[in-house]
Design an enzyme around this catalytic site. Sequence first.
Site, PDB file in Angstrom:
ATOM      1  N   SER A 129       0.824  -1.201   0.000  1.00 17.25           N
ATOM      2  CA  SER A 129       0.000   0.000   0.000  1.00 17.25           C
ATOM      3  C   SER A 129       0.861   1.256   0.000  1.00 17.25           C
ATOM      4  CB  SER A 129      -0.861  -0.023   1.262  1.00 17.25           C
ATOM      5  OG  SER A 129      -1.370   1.258   1.517  1.00 17.25           O
ATOM      6  N   TYR A 154      -2.206  -0.105  10.296  1.00 17.82           N
ATOM      7  CA  TYR A 154      -2.445  -0.759   8.997  1.00 17.82           C
ATOM      8  C   TYR A 154      -1.252  -0.546   8.072  1.00 17.82           C
ATOM      9  CZ  TYR A 154      -3.789  -1.002   4.127  1.00 17.82           C
ATOM     10  OH  TYR A 154      -3.776  -1.264   2.780  1.00 17.82           O
ATOM     11  N   LYS A 158       1.953  -3.190   6.436  1.00 17.68           N
ATOM     12  CA  LYS A 158       2.405  -3.332   5.042  1.00 17.68           C
ATOM     13  C   LYS A 158       3.915  -3.123   4.956  1.00 17.68           C
ATOM     14  CE  LYS A 158      -1.564  -4.328   3.303  1.00 17.68           C
ATOM     15  NZ  LYS A 158      -1.835  -5.698   2.863  1.00 17.68           N
TER      16      LYS A 158
HETATM   17  C1  UD1 Z   1      -5.741   3.999   2.729  1.00 16.51           C
HETATM   18  C2  UD1 Z   1      -4.377   3.819   2.128  1.00 16.51           C
HETATM   19  C3  UD1 Z   1      -4.459   2.894   0.958  1.00 16.51           C
HETATM   20  C4  UD1 Z   1      -5.125   1.612   1.358  1.00 16.51           C
HETATM   21  C5  UD1 Z   1      -6.492   1.892   1.922  1.00 16.51           C
HETATM   22  C6  UD1 Z   1      -7.113   0.635   2.445  1.00 16.51           C
HETATM   23  C7  UD1 Z   1      -3.272   5.957   2.545  1.00 16.51           C
HETATM   24  C8  UD1 Z   1      -2.674   7.148   1.926  1.00 16.51           C
HETATM   25  N1  UD1 Z   1      -3.842   5.090   1.701  1.00 16.51           N
HETATM   26  O1  UD1 Z   1      -6.475   4.718   1.844  1.00 16.51           O
HETATM   27  O2  UD1 Z   1      -3.164   2.620   0.518  1.00 16.51           O
HETATM   28  O3  UD1 Z   1      -5.240   0.781   0.260  1.00 16.51           O
HETATM   29  O4  UD1 Z   1      -6.371   2.783   3.002  1.00 16.51           O
HETATM   30  O5  UD1 Z   1      -8.318   0.896   3.052  1.00 16.51           O
HETATM   31  O6  UD1 Z   1      -3.236   5.771   3.739  1.00 16.51           O
HETATM   32  N2  UD1 Z   1     -12.762  10.090   3.310  1.00 16.51           N
HETATM   33  C9  UD1 Z   1     -13.719  11.018   3.701  1.00 16.51           C
HETATM   34  N3  UD1 Z   1     -14.897  10.548   4.187  1.00 16.51           N
HETATM   35  C10 UD1 Z   1     -15.179   9.222   4.293  1.00 16.51           C
HETATM   36  C11 UD1 Z   1     -14.200   8.281   3.883  1.00 16.51           C
HETATM   37  C12 UD1 Z   1     -12.992   8.755   3.396  1.00 16.51           C
HETATM   38  O7  UD1 Z   1     -13.494  12.215   3.605  1.00 16.51           O
HETATM   39  O8  UD1 Z   1     -16.267   8.873   4.772  1.00 16.51           O
HETATM   40  C13 UD1 Z   1     -11.498  10.605   2.775  1.00 16.51           C
HETATM   41  C14 UD1 Z   1     -10.293  10.196   3.606  1.00 16.51           C
HETATM   42  O9  UD1 Z   1     -10.015  11.119   4.612  1.00 16.51           O
HETATM   43  C15 UD1 Z   1      -9.220  10.176   2.532  1.00 16.51           C
HETATM   44  C16 UD1 Z   1      -9.958   9.782   1.257  1.00 16.51           C
HETATM   45  O10 UD1 Z   1     -11.324  10.034   1.511  1.00 16.51           O
HETATM   46  O11 UD1 Z   1      -8.704  11.458   2.349  1.00 16.51           O
HETATM   47  C17 UD1 Z   1      -9.783   8.339   0.905  1.00 16.51           C
HETATM   48  O12 UD1 Z   1     -10.043   7.555   2.052  1.00 16.51           O
HETATM   49  P1  UD1 Z   1     -10.163   5.985   1.977  1.00 16.51           P
HETATM   50  O13 UD1 Z   1     -10.999   5.594   0.829  1.00 16.51           O
HETATM   51  O14 UD1 Z   1     -10.544   5.488   3.323  1.00 16.51           O
HETATM   52  O15 UD1 Z   1      -8.701   5.521   1.620  1.00 16.51           O
HETATM   53  P2  UD1 Z   1      -7.309   5.942   2.268  1.00 16.51           P
HETATM   54  O16 UD1 Z   1      -7.430   6.036   3.742  1.00 16.51           O
HETATM   55  O17 UD1 Z   1      -6.742   7.081   1.526  1.00 16.51           O
END
Ligand code: UD1
Length: 344
Positions: A129, A154, A158
């Site tokens: 990841s 998490y 990785k």
């Molecule tokens: C993270 C990891 C990614 C991994 C994934 C697994 C990082 C940079 N990336 O992704 O490598 O494969 O987890 O789950 O850590 N968000 C909102 N509201 C929500 C949900 C998400 O604003 O309800 C935002 C989060 O703050 C983030 C973005 O959307 O900025 C993406 O979030 P998410 O889809 O959970 O993935 P990551 O945490 O980026």
Amino acid sequence: MEKNTILVTGGCGYIGSHTIIEILRNTEFKVISVDNCLNSSPDTMERIEKITGVKVKNYNVDLTDKKATLKIFEENQDILGVIHFAALKAVGESVQKPMWYYENNMNSLLSILNACQRNEVNNFIFSSSCSLYGNVAQLPVDENTPLSKTESPYAHTKKIGEEIIENIIHVNNINAIALRYFNPVGADKTGLIGENPINKPSNLVPVITQTAVGIIPKLTVFGDDYNTRDGSCIRDYIHVTDIADAHIKALQYLKDGKNTDKFEIFNLGTGDGVTVLEVIKAFEKVTGQKLNYELGPKRPGDVEAIYSNSGKAEKHLGWKTKIGLDEMMASAWKWQQTLEKEKS
Ligand code: UD1
């Protein structure tokens, strides 16, 4: 016996299932899956059969059980390689339950590597990841970007996972590739399968589609004062089918002996950094749905901005992404609608 079976761990999960479909669509390999369906649905194999016409066997085994894992290999002497997806994967949850994350993700990795070593299964692809880069000083990140402190257990699983693999394969015949995914989203073009967490989703795109159909009343954008163009976090969203395709190319690369090192690492992203608010806008534009959302506090463990330079995967694996953000949103929406129809 010619070895031509790929063992996919986490085959009922999101990326695992899409990878199985692409293997069955585009290669001659056979597939078996191991998944205890902790956060995925056992009916995934039926969905795969509907799409590909192939019934894939899933072993409902917890990979931390070393004996049970070995038994699968004993029953299947023709395993050519393993693609190891099975893991706990929610950043926020890992901050709350670190012990569980370390125990599960590390023990399952050791168990599967042990089974590979004992059975001379020498091609290993690891689901890694971009989160292990942490908060980086310079963007985009490539495989040589120094890893800063990981922001969540998490991500740390990785990072340690890659190191464990590198150490262990140093003393056996296994060759391995770690694929560092950025943010996999979207669904198969048929709309018959997609991301389907049985628990409450934490990833952005399933939260978006579930909000659009009213399962989740309101989406919270986590953080609006990051140092980005609109204050929300930046990520590199990549279509799950592009990710699946990279696994096949990586496996073929190892099978053909094209690797120069026993352990190689590739980033998988599009190279485009997109904010949370831009994803929401893309979804609204493509689907015509208005999303109920609010700006809220930051989520612990999140990094501010990250996107990929995936030039290495293009150069060595001959892989690059083919599917853009609009299609990612449209396919995720098509899948959510399939789920809605199934309910009614
Ligand atoms: C993270 C990891 C990614 C991994 C994934 C697994 C990082 C940079 N990336 O992704 O490598 O494969 O987890 O789950 O850590 N968000 C909102 N509201 C929500 C949900 C998400 O604003 O309800 C935002 C989060 O703050 C983030 C973005 O959307 O900025 C993406 O979030 P998410 O889809 O959970 O993935 P990551 O945490 O980026």
